[in-house]
Design an enzyme around this catalytic site. Structure first.
Site, PDB file in Angstrom:
ATOM      1  N   LYS A 173      64.006  41.960 -58.767  1.00  0.00           N
ATOM      2  CA  LYS A 173      63.646  43.279 -58.254  1.00  0.00           C
ATOM      3  C   LYS A 173      63.122  43.141 -56.832  1.00  0.00           C
ATOM      4  CE  LYS A 173      62.257  45.582 -62.548  1.00  0.00           C
ATOM      5  NZ  LYS A 173      63.284  46.626 -62.565  1.00  0.00           N
ATOM      6  N   ARG A 223      67.624  46.286 -72.902  1.00  0.00           N
ATOM      7  CA  ARG A 223      68.665  46.601 -73.897  1.00  0.00           C
ATOM      8  C   ARG A 223      69.111  45.341 -74.654  1.00  0.00           C
ATOM      9  NH1 ARG A 223      72.465  49.170 -69.355  1.00  0.00           N
ATOM     10  NH2 ARG A 223      70.402  49.559 -68.484  1.00  0.00           N
ATOM     11  N   ASP A 239      56.307  47.549 -68.430  1.00  0.00           N
ATOM     12  CA  ASP A 239      57.579  47.483 -69.138  1.00  0.00           C
ATOM     13  C   ASP A 239      57.394  47.153 -70.625  1.00  0.00           C
ATOM     14  OD1 ASP A 239      60.215  48.067 -68.777  1.00  0.00           O
ATOM     15  OD2 ASP A 239      60.828  46.015 -68.322  1.00  0.00           O
ATOM     16  N   ASP A 263      68.422  42.260 -64.761  1.00  0.00           N
ATOM     17  CA  ASP A 263      67.364  43.284 -64.761  1.00  0.00           C
ATOM     18  C   ASP A 263      67.631  44.362 -65.827  1.00  0.00           C
ATOM     19  OD1 ASP A 263      65.038  44.474 -64.008  1.00  0.00           O
ATOM     20  OD2 ASP A 263      65.832  45.385 -62.169  1.00  0.00           O
ATOM     21  N   GLU A 285      67.541  43.998 -68.911  1.00  0.00           N
ATOM     22  CA  GLU A 285      67.139  43.053 -69.957  1.00  0.00           C
ATOM     23  C   GLU A 285      66.620  43.741 -71.218  1.00  0.00           C
ATOM     24  OE1 GLU A 285      65.166  44.114 -67.631  1.00  0.00           O
ATOM     25  OE2 GLU A 285      63.527  44.683 -68.944  1.00  0.00           O
ATOM     26  N   LYS A 297      60.278  48.327 -76.877  1.00  0.00           N
ATOM     27  CA  LYS A 297      60.579  47.334 -75.842  1.00  0.00           C
ATOM     28  C   LYS A 297      59.263  46.777 -75.323  1.00  0.00           C
ATOM     29  CE  LYS A 297      62.321  46.949 -71.061  1.00  0.00           C
ATOM     30  NZ  LYS A 297      63.095  47.551 -69.950  1.00  0.00           N
TER      31      LYS A 297
HETATM   32  N1  BES Z   1      62.197  48.142 -66.772  1.00  0.00           N
HETATM   33  C1  BES Z   1      63.265  48.612 -65.988  1.00  0.00           C
HETATM   34  C2  BES Z   1      63.360  50.133 -65.935  1.00  0.00           C
HETATM   35  C3  BES Z   1      62.259  50.837 -65.204  1.00  0.00           C
HETATM   36  C4  BES Z   1      62.381  51.132 -63.867  1.00  0.00           C
HETATM   37  C5  BES Z   1      61.137  51.254 -65.879  1.00  0.00           C
HETATM   38  C6  BES Z   1      61.381  51.801 -63.205  1.00  0.00           C
HETATM   39  C7  BES Z   1      60.140  51.932 -65.224  1.00  0.00           C
HETATM   40  C8  BES Z   1      60.256  52.196 -63.895  1.00  0.00           C
HETATM   41  C9  BES Z   1      64.595  48.083 -66.552  1.00  0.00           C
HETATM   42  O1  BES Z   1      64.542  46.862 -67.181  1.00  0.00           O
HETATM   43  C10 BES Z   1      65.530  47.985 -65.383  1.00  0.00           C
HETATM   44  O2  BES Z   1      65.230  47.243 -64.496  1.00  0.00           O
HETATM   45  N2  BES Z   1      66.607  48.726 -65.418  1.00  0.00           N
HETATM   46  C11 BES Z   1      67.550  48.729 -64.365  1.00  0.00           C
HETATM   47  C12 BES Z   1      68.918  48.805 -64.989  1.00  0.00           C
HETATM   48  C13 BES Z   1      70.039  48.533 -64.028  1.00  0.00           C
HETATM   49  C14 BES Z   1      70.019  47.074 -63.589  1.00  0.00           C
HETATM   50  C15 BES Z   1      71.329  48.848 -64.733  1.00  0.00           C
HETATM   51  C16 BES Z   1      67.287  49.948 -63.499  1.00  0.00           C
HETATM   52  O3  BES Z   1      66.893  50.975 -64.012  1.00  0.00           O
HETATM   53  O4  BES Z   1      67.434  49.843 -62.288  1.00  0.00           O
HETATM   54 ZN    ZN Z   2      62.707  46.335 -68.020  1.00  0.00          ZN
HETATM   55 ZN    ZN Z   3      64.732  45.220 -65.822  1.00  0.00          ZN
END
Ligand code: BES
Ligand code: ZN
Ligand code: ZN
Length: 469
Positions: A244, A318, A255, A314, A316, A232
Site C-alpha cells: 500500500k 477475500r 482491517d 492487497d 487478501e 475478517k
Molecule cells: N483492507 C483493504 C480494504 C480497505 C481499504 C479497508 C480502505 C478500509 C479502508 C483491502 O484488503 C484492500 O486492500 N482491498 C483492495 C482491493 C484491490 C487490491 C482489489 C482495495 O480496496 O484497494
Molecule cells: Zn485488507
Molecule cells: Zn488489502
C-alpha cells in the site's frame, strides 16, 4: 462513569447537574425562558446552554425522535467531560432510554490505552431518573449490554497492531469465552495446514505472528435458531508485496474490524441470553512483506479445493475469508443464517461513502429484513446488487478464480462475488456479506462515533438477532 437507573424520588441532587432536553416549542413555555434566550439559546438541535447557578444544563432537540435524542446525548457526553460535578441526571422514559444510553456511552467513548496522562472526569455517575424503575429496567440492561459490546469491539480495533496481532487476538477471544461461558477452539498454523487452509496461510506467511482461526460458540438450552458469523481479522494489512502507499497504510490496524464486530456480537448475544445458537469464526492474520511473502502470480489451493490466481496481494481479505467461510460451513451444518463482516474494499467506500455499510447476498427478503433491523438500530446500510456480468470479471485464465477483477469498476461487488464462490449451494439464500470498510473506522467524529473504531455491525446484527423468533 457508572450509569444507574434510579427512581426520581430517591435522586440526591447535591453536587448533581440536571440535564434538560428541550424542543424549541417547549422552550417557549419554560420557566427559565428569559434567561436562556438572553444567552442566545434557541433549543436548536444539539446546542447546549448551562445555568450553573442552578446546576442545570439545557440541550436542544428538534423533536423527540430517537436519532435526535441520540445526538443530543452525544453533545452532552462531550460537554460534561471537564465539569466538576459528582453526578449528572436526566429524566428518562421507555421511549428515550435507549437512544440516551447509546448517545452517552458511544458518544462519550474514549480510547486511553496509550495516553500516559489520561484526563479523568470528575463525574462518577450518570443517573437516569424515572417514575417506574421496574418497567424500564429490562430496556436499561439491554441498551447497556449492546452499547458496552460496541465499545468492547472499538477497544480491540483501536489497539495498536503490535499489541493486537493474531496471537493476542486469540488470547482475548479465549478470555471472552471464559467470562461469558462460550465454547472456544483455536486453530494454530499446524492445525490450519491439516485443514488445508492454504489460502489463509499464504496471506500470513511473511508475518512473525502465527495465523489463527478462532471459533467461539454460544449454545443456550432452548435453541430457536442457529447462526454462523465470520469476521475478517487482518490485524494489519500492509498490502503485502502489492504494498500500500504510505498514506493508505495508516489506519490499517482497523482491517480486523470484521473479526472484532463478530466478537462484540457474540458477547452481546450471550449477555442478553438470547435463545439463539451463535458461532463466531475469525480469521486472524497479518499481511506483511518479506522473503517468505506470498506473491502476485502465485496460485493458491483453497480449502474448498478451488485454485485461486493471486494478482494482487492487497486483495487478501477475500483469501482468508474463502477458507474461513468454508470451514464455518463444515462446522455449522444447515445454519439458519450465515453472515460475514469485513473491511473488504476501498471500492465500497467509493460507492456508498463512509457512513453506510454495503450489504450483498442473494436473498432479497433477507436483505430487506436486515435493512429493517439496521434502521431500527440506527446504523446505515445499503444493498449492492450482484449480476452475472460482474461475475465474469473475476474469471482467471490459469486458475479457477482470480483474487481481483480485470476491470476497475464494481470492486465491492466483485469482492462479494468472490466470496460467493465459497458459499455452498444450500447456504446461498441464508448468506449475507457486510462490507464495513467505510463504516468501521473514522478520523472525524460523526453521529455516535468519535475518532477511531466505530463498532460498526454490532448494533444492527444484535438488533436483527433479537428480532428472530
Ligand atoms: N483492507 C483493504 C480494504 C480497505 C481499504 C479497508 C480502505 C478500509 C479502508 C483491502 O484488503 C484492500 O486492500 N482491498 C483492495 C482491493 C484491490 C487490491 C482489489 C482495495 O480496496 O484497494
Ligand atoms: Zn485488507
Ligand atoms: Zn488489502
Amino acid at each position: 462513569m457508572n450509569i444507574e437507573l434510579i427512581d426520581t424520588k430517591t435522586l440526591v441532587t447535591k453536587e448533581n447537574l440536571t440535564i434538560k432536553i428541550i424542543t424549541p416549542e417547549r422552550l417557549e413555555k419554560a420557566k427559565f425562558k428569559k434567561t436562556l434566550k438572553k444567552a442566545g439559546f434557541t433549543a436548536e438541535q444539539d446546542t447546549l446552554c448551562g445555568m450553573h447557578g442552578k446546576s442545570l444544563l439545557f440541550c436542544g432537540v428538534s423533536n423527540h425522535e430517537d436519532e435526535n435524542i441520540k445526538t443530543a446525548a452525544v453533545s452532552i457526553a462531550k460537554a460534561i467531560k471537564g465539569f466538576h460535578y459528582k453526578s449528572i441526571s436526566v429524566d428518562v422514559t421507555k421511549e428515550n432510554i435507549r437512544p440516551l444510553i447509546e448517545g452517552f456511552v458511544l458518544g462519550g467513548y474514549e480510547f486511553n490505552t496509550y495516553k500516559s496522562k489520561p484526563k479523568k472526569t470528575k463525574i462518577k455517575t450518570l443517573y437516569l431518573s424515572c417514575e417506574n424503575v421496574k418497567e424500564l429496567s429490562p430496556l436499561f440492561e439491554e441498551a447497556l449490554i449492546i452499547s458496552e459490546a460496541t465499545c468492547f469491539t472499538r477497544d480491540i480495533v483501536n489497539t495498536a497492531p503490535d499489541d493486537m496481532h493474531p496471537e493476542t487476538l486469540a488470547k482475548l477471544a479465549k478470555k471472552l469465552a471464559r467470562e461469558n461461558k462460550l465454547e472456544c477452539n483455536i486453530l494454530d498454523e499446524k492445525a490450519l495446514k491439516k485443514e488445508r487452509c492454504e489460502a489463509m496461510l499464504a496471506v500470513g506467511r511473511a508475518s512473525r505472528h502465527g495465523s489463527k482461526l478462532i471459533h467461539l460458540a454460544y449454545k443456550p438450552t432452548n435453541v430457536k435458531k442457529r447462526i454462523a458469523l465470520v469476521g475478517k481479522g487482518l490485524t494489519y494489512d500492509s498490502g503485502g508485496l502489492s504494498l500500500k502507499p504510505a498514506t493508505s497504510m495508516v489506519t490499517m490496524k482497523m482491517d480486523k474490524a470484521g473479526a472484532c464486530a463478530v466478537l462484540g456480537i457474540i458477547k452481546a448475544v450471550s449477555e442478553l441470553k438470547l435463545d439463539i445458537e451463535v458461532h463466531a469464526f475469525v480469521g486472524a492474520v497479518e499481511n506483511m512483506i518479506g522473503g517468505d511473502a506470498y506473491k502476485p502470480d502465485d496460485v493458491l489451493l483453497s480449502r474448498k479445493g478451488d485454485t485461486i490466481e493471486v494478482r494482487n496481494t492487497d486483495a487478501e481479505g477475500r483469501l482468508v475469508l474463502a477458507d474461513v467461510l468454508d470451514y464455518a460451513q463444515d462446522k455449522v451444518k444447515n445454519p439458519d443464517y450465515l453472515f460475514d463482516f469485513a473491511t473488504l474494499t476501498g471500492a465500497c467506500m467509493v460507492a456508498l461513502g463512509q457512513y453506510t455499510t454495503g450489504v450483498m447476498g442473494h436473498s432479497n427478503r433477507l436483505r430487506h429484513n436486515l435493512s429493517k433491523a439496521a434502521g431500527a438500530a440506527g446504523e446505515l446500510t445499503a444493498s449492492l446488487p450482484f449480476n452475472k456480468h460482474l461475475k465474469k470479471q473475476i474469471k482467471s485464465e490459469i486458475a479457477d478464480i482470480c483474487n481481483i477483477s480485470n476491470k476497475p469498476y464494481g470492486g465491492a461487488i466483485t469482492a462479494g462475488l468472490f466470496l460467493d464462490n465459497f458459499i455452498k449451494d444450500e447456504n446461498k439464500e441464508k448468506w449475507l456479506h457486510f462490507d464495513i470498510a467505510g463504516t468501521a473506522y473514522t478520523e472525524t467524529p460523526w453521529d455516535v462515533n468519535v475518532h477511531g473504531a466505530t463498532g460498526a455491525g454490532v448494533r444492527f446484527m444484535t438488533q436483527f438477532l433479537k428480532s428472530l423468533k
